[in-house]
Write an enzyme that holds these catalytic residues in place. Structure first.
Site, PDB file in Angstrom:
ATOM      1  N   LYS A 155      35.143  40.531  32.782  1.00 49.92           N
ATOM      2  CA  LYS A 155      36.213  39.697  33.315  1.00 49.92           C
ATOM      3  C   LYS A 155      36.302  38.433  32.483  1.00 49.92           C
ATOM      4  O   LYS A 155      35.305  37.994  31.909  1.00 49.92           O
ATOM      5  CB  LYS A 155      35.919  39.329  34.773  1.00 49.92           C
TER       6      LYS A 155
HETATM    7  N1  LIG Z   1      46.812  42.244  39.074  1.00 54.47           N
HETATM    8  C1  LIG Z   1      46.011  43.283  39.219  1.00 54.47           C
HETATM    9  O1  LIG Z   1      46.298  44.393  38.718  1.00 54.47           O
HETATM   10  C2  LIG Z   1      44.773  43.189  40.025  1.00 54.47           C
HETATM   11  C3  LIG Z   1      44.475  42.072  40.775  1.00 54.47           C
HETATM   12  N2  LIG Z   1      43.390  42.091  41.603  1.00 54.47           N
HETATM   13  C4  LIG Z   1      43.066  40.949  42.443  1.00 54.47           C
HETATM   14  O2  LIG Z   1      44.120  40.711  43.370  1.00 54.47           O
HETATM   15  C5  LIG Z   1      44.192  39.321  43.686  1.00 54.47           C
HETATM   16  C6  LIG Z   1      45.586  38.826  43.422  1.00 54.47           C
HETATM   17  O3  LIG Z   1      45.893  39.067  42.061  1.00 54.47           O
HETATM   18  P1  LIG Z   1      47.409  39.119  41.536  1.00 54.47           P
HETATM   19  O4  LIG Z   1      48.296  39.596  42.612  1.00 54.47           O
HETATM   20  O5  LIG Z   1      47.366  39.809  40.240  1.00 54.47           O
HETATM   21  O6  LIG Z   1      47.670  37.585  41.274  1.00 54.47           O
HETATM   22  P2  LIG Z   1      49.068  36.813  41.188  1.00 54.47           P
HETATM   23  O7  LIG Z   1      48.796  35.608  40.379  1.00 54.47           O
HETATM   24  O8  LIG Z   1      50.153  37.741  40.791  1.00 54.47           O
HETATM   25  O9  LIG Z   1      49.345  36.398  42.709  1.00 54.47           O
HETATM   26  C7  LIG Z   1      48.458  35.652  43.469  1.00 54.47           C
HETATM   27  C8  LIG Z   1      49.147  35.355  44.795  1.00 54.47           C
HETATM   28  O10 LIG Z   1      48.228  34.729  45.680  1.00 54.47           O
HETATM   29  C9  LIG Z   1      48.826  33.536  46.199  1.00 54.47           C
HETATM   30  N3  LIG Z   1      47.747  32.626  46.551  1.00 54.47           N
HETATM   31  C10 LIG Z   1      46.916  31.937  45.744  1.00 54.47           C
HETATM   32  N4  LIG Z   1      46.051  31.226  46.486  1.00 54.47           N
HETATM   33  C11 LIG Z   1      46.346  31.504  47.786  1.00 54.47           C
HETATM   34  C12 LIG Z   1      45.808  31.096  49.028  1.00 54.47           C
HETATM   35  N5  LIG Z   1      44.783  30.259  49.083  1.00 54.47           N
HETATM   36  N6  LIG Z   1      46.375  31.593  50.172  1.00 54.47           N
HETATM   37  C13 LIG Z   1      47.412  32.452  50.118  1.00 54.47           C
HETATM   38  N7  LIG Z   1      47.952  32.877  48.980  1.00 54.47           N
HETATM   39  C14 LIG Z   1      47.432  32.401  47.831  1.00 54.47           C
HETATM   40  C15 LIG Z   1      49.732  33.057  45.087  1.00 54.47           C
HETATM   41  O11 LIG Z   1      50.701  32.142  45.564  1.00 54.47           O
HETATM   42  C16 LIG Z   1      50.325  34.401  44.664  1.00 54.47           C
HETATM   43  O12 LIG Z   1      51.341  34.790  45.589  1.00 54.47           O
HETATM   44  C17 LIG Z   1      43.085  38.667  42.859  1.00 54.47           C
HETATM   45  O13 LIG Z   1      41.904  38.608  43.617  1.00 54.47           O
HETATM   46  C18 LIG Z   1      42.897  39.641  41.701  1.00 54.47           C
HETATM   47  O14 LIG Z   1      41.611  39.548  41.123  1.00 54.47           O
HETATM   48  C19 LIG Z   1      42.578  43.184  41.700  1.00 54.47           C
HETATM   49  C20 LIG Z   1      42.823  44.290  40.966  1.00 54.47           C
HETATM   50  C21 LIG Z   1      43.875  44.352  39.984  1.00 54.47           C
HETATM   51  O1  LIG Z   2      43.531  46.685  34.806  1.00 49.56           O
HETATM   52  C1  LIG Z   2      42.415  46.362  34.443  1.00 49.56           C
HETATM   53  O2  LIG Z   2      41.912  46.759  33.420  1.00 49.56           O
HETATM   54  C2  LIG Z   2      41.564  45.444  35.275  1.00 49.56           C
HETATM   55  C3  LIG Z   2      42.230  44.857  36.456  1.00 49.56           C
HETATM   56  C4  LIG Z   2      41.287  43.901  37.116  1.00 49.56           C
HETATM   57  O3  LIG Z   2      40.977  42.872  36.559  1.00 49.56           O
HETATM   58  C5  LIG Z   2      40.706  44.227  38.387  1.00 49.56           C
HETATM   59  O4  LIG Z   2      40.750  45.395  38.799  1.00 49.56           O
HETATM   60  O5  LIG Z   2      40.137  43.332  39.034  1.00 49.56           O
END
Ligand SMILES: NC(=O)C1=CN([C@@H]2O[C@H](COP(=O)(O)OP(=O)(O)OC[C@H]3O[C@@H](n4cnc5c(N)ncnc54)[C@H](O)[C@@H]3O)[C@@H](O)[C@H]2O)C=CC1
Ligand SMILES: O=C(O)CCC(=O)C(=O)O
Length: 428
Positions: A118
């Site tokens: 990461k």
């Molecule tokens: N993008 C991906 O493919 C993956 C993401 N994740 C995990 O999912 C989670 C979200 O990631 P993404 O959706 O990609 O990020 P993103 O940056 O697209 O969205 C994050 C969202 O969370 C909101 N947010 C931030 N702090 C907050 C709080 N304290 N309370 C409520 N909402 C809050 C933001 O306003 C935004 O809507 C993270 O933990 C990330 O590690 C896990 C696997 C894959």
């Molecule tokens: O798509 C990937 O390779 C990793 C996504 C990721 O950071 C996660 O699953 O937390």
């Protein structure tokens, strides 16, 4: 010419629950169940590699600002390391270490040939111009050029990053090696080798695992309600796809607040709203504002935390009313909450299983890049759903076998695979 004044973002102190400790306490329980030998335990408890870099960036005002960036490679016994890059002011080395280890376990749970890594940079992308973010991304890539590589370590998006940043990363890395190298990063824009289905893959996996869990619990989607915390990539897609299956999404939240509609929020409308309001729901009128902490305690069937770590803790777990928690985010539940949740009989589909759809389709993207071939969207969806369903059933069966919660079962499945591989490969 850049001014000589140099600013440096202060590295935040970990003034919250430490995700690394939460990860380790689950790892310890699973290691004990498996009777993991001391050598493998000691190798797995610490990351293989931790790289910390200072990235000077000329800001739009001409001054140079220095950002601290990290890449932690937890383990590579199963294959090249894989994991996203986070841009956020709360990035902390211990958090990155936990996230890297979770990637090792996640890839092992879904049985894809990757280790875990990461990355993160302490920055506030919402307060930076596209040009500043591009220079930062290119600077980080250059600093990490010996870490990254299609056979070494393959980044992807995480919080605060997306296809745009992955495109810059791919371009900068390609320049350093003198050849276009699409397989060095996943989550790229479609036109430059991204996979169909990657953008929505994590949210789709959350939906698939939620439905699998609901079926075990005898819950019908069309008679169920849910709230989703976080309305970014993962949360908005999870909400949309669950709603399409008939689940009534009564509440959603993002950094601007929490929004409630007892009749169900129109998710397509909410997504359209945030897309033209800087990615935020602020001012959205299809729902009423509610207390963001209360959202997690709402009287609904399913709770999907899809934002940040440690939002479910010993302080609020007692008051959760949902029967099922499906973790879209990484580490949303601290270890201190586990016994309370188990005592209440709430089923948790843990992060390393529930949000593994993203890395699964990233794996497909990497395979397609290496083949120089493009799969259809149907093929991506069908294969990802099969992998996730198989992983869910395997974890469920393990939880029955050892009489442990799904979270511990997922760690058991993952650590067992990694430990068995060490036995065959040797190497220490
Ligand atoms: N993008 C991906 O493919 C993956 C993401 N994740 C995990 O999912 C989670 C979200 O990631 P993404 O959706 O990609 O990020 P993103 O940056 O697209 O969205 C994050 C969202 O969370 C909101 N947010 C931030 N702090 C907050 C709080 N304290 N309370 C409520 N909402 C809050 C933001 O306003 C935004 O809507 C993270 O933990 C990330 O590690 C896990 C696997 C894959
Ligand atoms: O798509 C990937 O390779 C990793 C996504 C990721 O950071 C996660 O699953 O937390």
């Amino acid at each position: 010419m850049a001014a000589t004044t140099v600013y440096k973002e202060p590295a935040p102190i970990m003034d919250r629950e430490n995700p690394l400790e939460s990860m380790m306490s689950r790892f310890n329980i699973a290691a004990e169940i498996l009777g993991l030998d001391d050598s493998t335990y000691n190798v797995l408890k610490a990351p293989d590699k931790q790289v910390i870099v200072n990235i000077p960036v000329t800001m739009d005002n001409g001054k140079v600002r220095v950002f601290e960036g990290y890449r932690v490679v937890h383990n590579t016994i199963l294959g090249p390391s894989k994991g996203g890059i986070r841009y956020d002011m709360n990035v902390h080395i211990d958090e990155v270490k936990a996230l890297a280890a979770w990637m090792t376990w996640k890839c092992a749970v879904v049985d894809i040939p990757y280790g875990g890594a990461k990355g993160g940079i302490i920055c506030d992308p919402t307060a930076m111009s596209p040009g500043e973010i591009e220079r930062l991304t290119r600077g980080y890539t250059l600093a990490m050029k010996d870490v990254f590589g299609p056979d070494r370590d393959i980044p992807a998006p995480d919080m605060g990053t997306g296809p745009r940043e992955m495109a810059w990363l791919m371009d900068e890395f390609s320049k350093t090696v003198g050849a276009t190298s699409p397989a060095v990063v996943t989550g790229k824009p479609l036109v430059m080798g991204g996979s169909l289905g990657r953008t929505e893959a994590t949210g789709r996996g959350v939906m698939v695992s939620a439905l699998a869990a609901m079926s075990k619990l005898g819950m019908k989607p069309e008679e169920s309600s849910a709230v989703v915390q976080g309305f970014g990539n993962v949360g908005s897609w999870a909400a949309k796809l669950l709603a399409e299956k008939g689940v009534k999404i009564k509440g959603v939240s993002d950094i601007s607040g929490a929004y409630w509609n007892d009749n169900g929020i129109n998710i397509d409308e909410a997504i359209a709203y945030k897309n033209v309001h800087n990615g935020r729901l602020e001012g959205y009128t299809g729902a009423t504002l509610m207390n963001a902490d209360e959202l997690l305690l709402a009287d609904v069937d399913v709770l999907v935390p899809a934002a940040v770590e440690d939002v479910i803790t010993e302080h609020n777990a007692h008051d959760i009313k949902a029967k099922l928690i499906v973790e879209g985010a990484n580490g949303p539940t601290s270890a201190s909450a586990d016994p309370i949740i188990n005592e209440k009989g709430i089923m948790v589909v843990p992060d390393i299983l529930a949000n593994s759809g993203g890395v699964t389709v990233s794996y497909f993207e990497w395979v397609q890049n290496r083949l120089g071939y493009k799969w259809s969207e149907d093929m991506v969806i069908e294969r990802a759903e099969r992998i996730m369903t198989d992983a869910f059933e395997k974890v469920y069966a393990t939880s029955q076998k050892y009489n442990v919660p799904m979270r511990i079962a997922a760690y058991v499945v993952a650590i067992d695979k990694v430990a068995q591989t060490y036995k065959f490969r040797g190497g220490f």
